[in-house]
Design an enzyme around this catalytic site. Structure first.
Site, PDB file in Angstrom:
ATOM      1  N   ASP A 169      37.924 -31.940  -0.100  1.00 25.96           N
ATOM      2  CA  ASP A 169      36.769 -31.064  -0.267  1.00 25.96           C
ATOM      3  C   ASP A 169      35.507 -31.841  -0.600  1.00 25.96           C
ATOM      4  OD1 ASP A 169      38.578 -31.191  -2.719  1.00 25.96           O
ATOM      5  OD2 ASP A 169      36.706 -30.556  -3.649  1.00 25.96           O
ATOM      6  N   ARG A 196      19.644 -30.510  -3.872  1.00 23.12           N
ATOM      7  CA  ARG A 196      19.939 -31.596  -2.953  1.00 23.12           C
ATOM      8  C   ARG A 196      19.814 -31.108  -1.518  1.00 23.12           C
ATOM      9  NH1 ARG A 196      26.447 -32.411  -4.123  1.00 23.12           N
ATOM     10  NH2 ARG A 196      27.135 -30.403  -3.302  1.00 23.12           N
ATOM     11  N   GLY A 198      35.733 -23.979  -3.271  1.00 23.94           N
ATOM     12  CA  GLY A 198      34.452 -23.375  -2.938  1.00 23.94           C
ATOM     13  C   GLY A 198      33.349 -23.815  -3.871  1.00 23.94           C
TER      14      GLY A 198
END
Length: 477
Positions: free
Chosen positions: A242, A166, A80
């Site tokens: 991920d 970003r 996460g």
């Protein structure tokens, strides 16, 4: 500016978390062109406060996303956003949707043993790399703004803290779907697929046929992305699932690197002791990662359809790579001997430790007859070793119909003269840590025109100096 928070409405997909503000922030970089594209008309003080987490825009709902992932081949059931937050989604004037993702925003429920912070070194590396890749025409997340702070962050040593904001159409990763598959929540998977369809691919239907088409697109975009990495000599360094984008974007810049001396076994990540993510392994890893995604989607897409889509990966990658390599060598059509010509070229380059980017850029100077330019021979440790290959290549060029000028122009349009070499990034970082952003500004201007001749900056296009080999880039970078 129009802000939305569609993803944050999925309260089961993460956690709402307020950023931990950076103290005494300084706005170091601002991507005004991208801000204009997103319709974000903020003052510099507003950018500074936003990027440092001190003051969000009223419509923002900061949200830490949960996901899982295969890291260096082993499965981690819960990862996460451990140091990043999805602040919201901007709907740009052209109607496109962009995530705003703040990296270095402090602890979240997924920080594990981390502090949730980012250092200036890694934040500036991400900013420079994402913009360099964008201007090379390679799909990537973008950098919007960067702040620095004197607030200390501890990695191997004490370093100045920073945060980078970003932007990307979506930050959904393969790992999002792995999390809900392996945690026994399969009913969440079609919800995320529907979200992706609604926000990115509204031409698809929200049923099994649409999900199958969506997976086919992910396969195609991933194969195309990795082929383009290989063509430009880019090594990601940590291709965990991920870190793989559902949109085929280059995501999460850490221990990346562009090839200097050509080495197919090059490992850019000091932490990758087994070479799992070496340069020549990237195509195979991309396929392996897609297989992990296919497993996670197996409850909503038929097995045969998943296998058929995966079967297209190799063709898409090889066709994109082969066409790109043909253009890099200035050839307009395939001939039977070309694969052998390519293989022998790479064998020569590896044996002679030839600088990858300089080689292809300077090949444009070679004509179909006549002497080999000294600038090209000088890239070889033993110039005589290349005579045979140069002769074969010139004979191949002689069968082309284009003029030398046309051939050179075509090659220079696909072979960058300027790339973000690690030593150039390091020099910019060292100055930035002393409060001088001039080298970072100069690099960003240079890398915005990677294919153009910029004679006053030719020293940035030279092979890396010997000291660059000692640079150590790891996952913490």
């Amino acid at each position: 500016m129009m802000l939305d928070n569609l993803y944050a409405r999925f309260d089961w997909a993460g956690a709402r978390v307020e950023p931990t503000p950076l103290s005494s922030p300084r706005l170091l970089l601002l991507n005004r062109d991208l801000a204009d594209e997103l319709g974000m008309d903020l003052s510099e003080p507003q950018w500074r406060e936003l990027t440092s987490g001190n003051r969000l825009l009223p419509e923002m709902t900061p949200f830490a996303q949960v996901y899982a992932g295969h890291q260096f081949g082993g499965f981690s059931p819960q990862l996460g956003d451990g140091r990043a937050l999805l602040l919201g989604e901007v709907v740009a004037p052209d109607g496109r949707r962009w995530d705003l993702h703040l990296k270095g925003a402090g602890k979240t429920p997924y920080s594990r043993f981390g502090d949730g912070r980012a250092v200036l070194r890694s934040s500036l590396r991400e900013y420079l790399a994402s913009e360099a890749m964008h201007h090379l025409g390679i799909a990537t997340t973008r950098a919007l703004s960067l702040v620095g702070s004197e607030e200390p962050v501890y990695r191997e040593q004490r370093e100045p803290g920073a945060a980078v904001l970003r932007a990307a159409p979506s930050h959904l990763r393969f790992g999002h779907f792995e999390y809900f598959y392996y945690s026994g929540q399969p009913e969440r998977i079609p919800v995320l697929l529907d979200y992706l369809i609604d926000t990115q691919w509204p031409d698809l239907t929200k049923d099994q046929a649409g999900y199958t088409a969506l997976f086919e697109r992910v396969v195609e975009k991933t194969a195309t992305l990795i082929a383009r990495w290989q063509l430009v000599g880019f090594c990601h360094g940590v291709m965990n699932t991920d870190n793989m984008s559902m949109l085929g974007l280059t995501l999460d810049y850490g221990p990346y690197g562009f090839l200097d001396a050509y080495d197919p076994d090059h490992i850019c990540n000091h932490s990758d002791h087994g070479g799992r993510y070496a340069y020549d392994q990237q195509p195979a890893v991309g396929n392996w990662n897609l297989q992990r995604l296919a497993q996670a989607l197996s409850g909503v897409i038929e097995l045969e359809a998943l296998q058929q889509a995966l079967g297209k990966y190799e063709y898409q990658l090889l066709s994109t790579y082969s066409e790109g390599m043909r253009q890099k060598l200035g050839l307009t059509a395939w001939q039977d001997e070309d694969p052998a010509l390519f293989r022998d070229m790479f064998t020569l380059m590896a044996a002679q430790k030839v600088d990858y980017s300089c080689w292809f850029r300077r090949l444009a100077q070679l004509e179909s007859s006549g002497p080999v330019p000294d600038s090209l021979l000088g890239l070889l440790t033993e110039p005589e070793a290349g005579r045979d290959w140069f002769g074969r290549y010139q004979a191949r060029l002689a069968r082309e119909s284009r003029t030398q000028a046309e051939k050179a122009a075509g090659m220079n349009a696909v072979n960058p003269k300027y790339i973000l070499r690690n030593h150039l990034a390091q020099q910019a970082i060292e100055r930035a840590e002393q409060g001088d952003m001039s080298e970072a500004d100069r690099l960003l201007l240079l890398l915005a025109r990677p294919f153009d001749e910029q004679p006053e900056l030719d020293h940035y296009a030279m092979p890396a100096p010997a000291w660059a080999e000692s640079l150590c880039i790891s996952c913490s970078s």
